[in-house]
Design an enzyme around this catalytic site. Structure first.
Site, mmCIF file in Angstrom:
data_model
loop_
_atom_site.group_PDB
_atom_site.id
_atom_site.type_symbol
_atom_site.label_atom_id
_atom_site.label_comp_id
_atom_site.label_asym_id
_atom_site.label_seq_id
_atom_site.Cartn_x
_atom_site.Cartn_y
_atom_site.Cartn_z
ATOM 1 N N ASP A 71 -45.331 1.314 65.164
ATOM 2 C CA ASP A 71 -46.639 1.969 65.374
ATOM 3 C C ASP A 71 -46.505 3.442 65.761
ATOM 4 O O ASP A 71 -47.379 4.254 65.473
ATOM 5 C CB ASP A 71 -47.491 1.209 66.407
ATOM 6 C CG ASP A 71 -46.789 1.038 67.748
ATOM 7 O OD1 ASP A 71 -45.611 1.404 67.858
ATOM 8 O OD2 ASP A 71 -47.437 0.517 68.686
ATOM 9 N N SER A 97 -45.118 -5.468 65.791
ATOM 10 C CA SER A 97 -44.878 -4.884 67.119
ATOM 11 C C SER A 97 -44.075 -5.824 68.029
ATOM 12 O O SER A 97 -44.524 -6.229 69.101
ATOM 13 C CB SER A 97 -46.213 -4.518 67.772
ATOM 14 O OG SER A 97 -46.885 -3.584 66.969
ATOM 15 N N ARG A 105 -54.889 -7.682 62.235
ATOM 16 C CA ARG A 105 -55.766 -7.044 61.260
ATOM 17 C C ARG A 105 -55.119 -7.025 59.884
ATOM 18 O O ARG A 105 -53.908 -6.830 59.766
ATOM 19 C CB ARG A 105 -56.055 -5.598 61.661
ATOM 20 C CG ARG A 105 -56.891 -5.432 62.898
ATOM 21 C CD ARG A 105 -57.218 -3.957 63.128
ATOM 22 N NE ARG A 105 -56.014 -3.127 63.188
ATOM 23 C CZ ARG A 105 -55.990 -1.830 62.882
ATOM 24 N NH1 ARG A 105 -57.091 -1.231 62.475
ATOM 25 N NH2 ARG A 105 -54.880 -1.136 62.975
#
Length: 893
Positions: A632, A578, A514
């Site tokens: 995150d 990540s 994203r």
């Protein structure tokens, strides 16, 4: 004749309406509030399962229901063989005993049991015993039944209001030369269902049509409000003979039915039974013959003393007459001289009376079948009805008429009628065999599940050990040896509300990623506007060169800025990356290794911020004024901290699990400086890699670990997170199946497939009262189409135990963190907020509650509030960047 007896002939429409009426009566009996006034009592029998074919062993059965009784030795051979061998003996009850006290009766039974055991050469064995006691009883447990009143000529003192099992046990104990384990007391109807259930696992209804009539069936516990608990099923004794005792049958009862009732021993009672059963069928025909003779329609208006005598027209006559035999002889025995027309008319009367009985029976059965079908949410129900009783067995046409009408009333059910053999004796043994199997299986299942249950002391020990590992992770000397790395994130502050401006966020963690634009407005009410686009990475780019990968990412960011009308902008960017990284600054992250299918070359060991900036330089479409590498978990904390300034912890419980919190700088020896605070990424998923959790790990945890991609790693995560819980459950289910505790020992190939039991199933299984239906659909997905209701209950229990342990372990970890913060600040009481994200936390119906209860119990001096994060990897990444930019500008000022 038909005109005269038209009231006895019931149309399909009338029978369907009657079936609906009976279903309403069943609902009244099942409901706690209406049961006391219900005619159909729907009594719980405490029989929780039908035979599954694995029952085996030797069992005694005692069948008491008349002036003599039977004792049976029943040998059951399970494991696919499904053979039953029986030896039995009938014992009389002497007249003196029948008229004496209850203790004399049970002493006599105990004497006969001793005699039987001696004859069989098994007096030294303690065998389980099932007791068929065919008198009105109030059952309170499977092995406890209180006699309401004697019937059938019994009038023994001191028994009514007492538990008959206790009385029998007392008499056996008094003798002292043998012992039995009385496990079950049942009615003959339940015995019939259980006997047939051993031969056909679809048998879930028992039906008696003999001297009396009754039915039982397997009902869902959630519908049985008289009982606690809503898991699984229990056999319900409908006591349907009493249907109509409250006036529900008045429109269908004839003058003849009223006359029968008035002359009975119990007027106004058992009205449905009086229209069906063998005790009354012959009398119904006799009264019709008398009435028609008096009206000059039969026997030339003649009656005889025999015809006028109650009980002289036996129900057995009906069987013989409808077999086209002995009609003349039967009428002659009543002193009549019948013509051919009289014989034909009598035969027709018998047919009409027996047809009505079969059709009334079919109407009530149809209601029971619909109840079972609705319980199972099945479009088409396949079911077997176990049947016993002299009318069903002796009448030449009754079974056919019953079967045919049932099929007409319930066309969407595939029904089979199975005649019971030795129902009350063998059935008692089968109930006992099932109870014996369930008890043994329950003990073994609880032993296994006990290894997955954690005590408070164990949870406190987990908290203590994690606290010790966290201290080792913060210490420079021991940092390299610890499993809990306590990584500095270089995030020095949570948002204070003054952050403002436009920030980009890039969320890269899989084959799609994203790009977001986050606008922070510093108004009275903090406002965040977000816009985003999702882009994909094709397989060639994932496994190509690093340059190709980052060129593609930059191309997508440029496309997004064009889409937003911001071509050529220079913006700060929060980069949620990540993958395993070594971070030495907020704007630097060294990729340690690719995971999740990424294999782009020339990236491992390099700074991903530098790789991104180099790609921006190559494209020259826009500029990045600052790039922050974001975890995150930290993003989750920051998102929630923007809403609640007290949020100083972040928690992820999804596919993986991790936590972060604001630590005092002077405790973080791996980073220079002692002033203020920094967010520490605990990386608690790795807790246990040095053996800290070995004594809490089960054989199932070890199996999941060994078959994982990284054996020996992320041990704490493998006991908590969504990636592994379904696998733990699958291994438990396989163990139970191998031991014959589940799915009748039949393992499906799909159940052997790693990853087939998805963690989302745990959430579905535990979500609501309809869970049994959901469990069944999941089991079908696993190729277990023949699973039973008991299987569903056990699968749900396994999911519950595994999910509960995960939540408790997570709660113990959080307790270590909040107590660490409290002690850091020398507070007696800490009030703090935790920002949480992750599918397991958000979708599992009980995880958050159990985790919070555990935390409260293990850290009572901390008042903890939980705030669900919205988009920690997007919005959170932008906020981390915004805080860093704010701090930078403050330093410049």
């Amino acid at each position: 004749m038909d005109k005269y007896l038209h009231q006895f002939r019931l149309s399909d429409k009338t029978l369907m309406e009657l079936s609906v009426r009976f279903r309403r009566e069943m609902d009244k009996g099942l409901c706690r509030d209406t049961n006391p006034t219900a005619a159909v009592k729907m009594l719980p029998t405490f029989v929780r399962s039908t035979p599954d074919g694995t029952e085996q062993g030797e069992f005694l059965a005692l069948d008491l229901g008349g002036s003599n009784f039977r004792i049976l030795l029943v040998k059951v051979k399970g494991n696919g063989d499904q053979k039953v061998e029986m030896e039995s003996q009938i014992y009389d009850i002497p007249e003196l005993v029948m008229r004496g006290s209850g203790s004399e009766l049970f002493d006599h039974i105990a004497d006969c049991l001793a005699n039987f055991l001696e004859k069989m050469g098994i007096k030294d064995k303690k065998l389980p015993l099932g007791f068929t006691f065919s008198f009105p009883c109030q059952q309170t447990k499977l092995d406890e039944s209180v006699l309401i009143s004697w019937t059938k000529g019994f009038r023994l003192s001191g028994v009514e209001g007492k538990d008959v099992v206790s009385l029998l046990r007392k008499s056996i104990k008094k003798r002292g030369d043998f012992d039995t384990d009385i496990m079950a007391v049942i009615s003959d109807t339940v015995g019939t269902m259980m006997t047939c259930g051993f031969d056909d696992r679809h048998c879930e209804i028992g039906l008696i049509v003999g001297t009396g009539t009754n039915a039982c069936y397997m009902e869902q516990m959630r519908n049985l409000q008289l009982m606690d608990g809503d898991e699984g099923q229990m056999c319900v004794n409908t006591e349907w003979g009493a249907f109509g005792d409250d006036g529900a049958l008045e429109d269908l009862r004839t003058d003849i039915d009223r006359e029968i009732d008035a002359g009975s021993l119990n007027p106004g009672k058992q009205l449905f039974e009086k229209m069906i059963s063998g005790m009354y069928m012959g009398e119904l025909v006799r009264l019709i013959l008398v009435k028609m003779a008096r009206e000059q329609l039969l026997f030339q208006g003649q009656t005889t003393p025999q015809l006028l005598t109650s009980g002289r027209f036996s129900t057995n006559y009906i069987y013989a007459i409808e077999s086209d035999k002995l009609v003349f002889k039967a009428l002659r025995s009543l002193g009549l001289d019948p013509s051919a027309e009289d014989c034909a008319a009598t035969r027709r009367i018998c047919q009409i009376v027996s047809t009505r009985a079969a059709h009334l029976c079919a109407s009530a059965l149809a209601a029971v079948m619909r109840q079972i079908r609705d319980n199972k949410a099945a479009e088409k129900l396949r079911i077997t009805i176990g049947v016993d009783g002299s009318v069903y067995k002796g009448h030449p046409e009754f079974p056919r008429k019953l079967n045919k009408m049932v099929r007409r009333l319930v066309p969407d059910c595939d029904v089979r009628f199975l005649q019971s053999q030795h129902g009350s004796g063998k059935g008692a043994a089968m109930v006992t065999a099932v109870a014996y199997r369930l008890a043994a299986q329950h003990a073994e299942r609880q032993r296994v599940l006990g290894t997955l249950r954690l005590s408070r002391e164990q949870l406190l020990e987990v908290k203590r050990r994690l606290t010790a590992e966290m201290a080792r992770g913060l210490c420079k000397q021991t940092h390299d040896q610890t499993s809990v790395k306590m990584l500095p994130t270089y995030v020095r502050s949570t948002p204070d509300g003054t952050e403002q401006g436009d920030f980009l966020a890039l969320d890269l963690g899989g084959s799609s990623f994203r790009v977001l634009l986050v606008r922070l407005k510093n108004e009275k009410k903090q406002k965040v506007d977000m816009h985003q686009k999702i882009y994909s990475i094709d397989q060639d780019t994932l496994q190509g060169t690093g340059e190709e990968l980052f060129n593609h990412i930059v191309y997508c960011i440029a496309d997004f800025l064009d889409y937003m009308g911001m071509r050529g902008a220079s913006l700060p960017l929060g980069f949620t990356f990540s993958f395993p990284c070594d971070q030495t600054k907020l704007d630097e992250g060294i990729l340690l290794k690719w995971t999740k299918g990424f294999k782009a070359s020339d990236c491992e060991g390099k700074d991903v911020v530098k790789l991104l900036k180099e790609a921006v330089q190559r494209k020259q479409k826009f500029d990045l004024s600052f790039v922050a590498v974001v975890n995150d978990t930290v993003g989750t904390m920051m998102t929630c901290a923007y809403q609640d300034p007290k949020c100083e912890l972040g928690l992820i419980v999804g596919t993986g699990t991790n936590a972060c919190y604001m630590e005092e700088m002077h405790n973080i020896e791996t980073v220079e400086g002692n002033q203020g605070r920094m967010c520490v990424n605990v990386e608690w998923g790795a807790f246990g890699e040095n053996g800290e959790l070995d004594d809490f790990c089960t054989e199932f945890d070890r199996a999941v670990d060994e078959s994982s991609n990284y054996p020996g790693k992320q041990r704490y995560e493998k006991m908590i997170s969504g990636m592994y819980l379904g696998e733990i459950v699958r291994h438990v289910l396989m163990d139970f199946t191998t031991k014959g505790l589940l799915f009748r020992g039949k393992m499906s190939e799909r159940l052997k497939t790693r990853g087939i039991f998805e963690t989302k199933f745990l959430s579905q299984v535990e979500s609501d009262r309809l869970a049994m239906r959901q469990v069944r659909s999941i089991l079908q997905h696993l190729g277990l189409t023949g699973s039973t209701c008991d299987d569903s209950v056990l699968v749900k229990e396994v999911c519950s135990v595994v999910g509960r342990r995960a939540a408790q372990l997570c709660g113990a970890g959080l307790a270590a963190l909040v107590d660490k913060i409290r002690q850091n600040r020398n507070l007696n009481q800490l009030s703090i907020t935790v920002g949480v994200d992750g599918t397991l936390y958000k979708t599992h119906p009980h995880f958050s509650r159990i985790m919070q209860e555990t935390l409260q119990d293990l850290a009572p001096q901390c008042e903890v509030t939980f705030l669900k994060s919205e988009d920690g990897s997007g919005k959170g990444a932008a906020l981390i960047t915004a805080v860093a930019c704010r701090l930078k500008s403050e330093q410049l000022l």
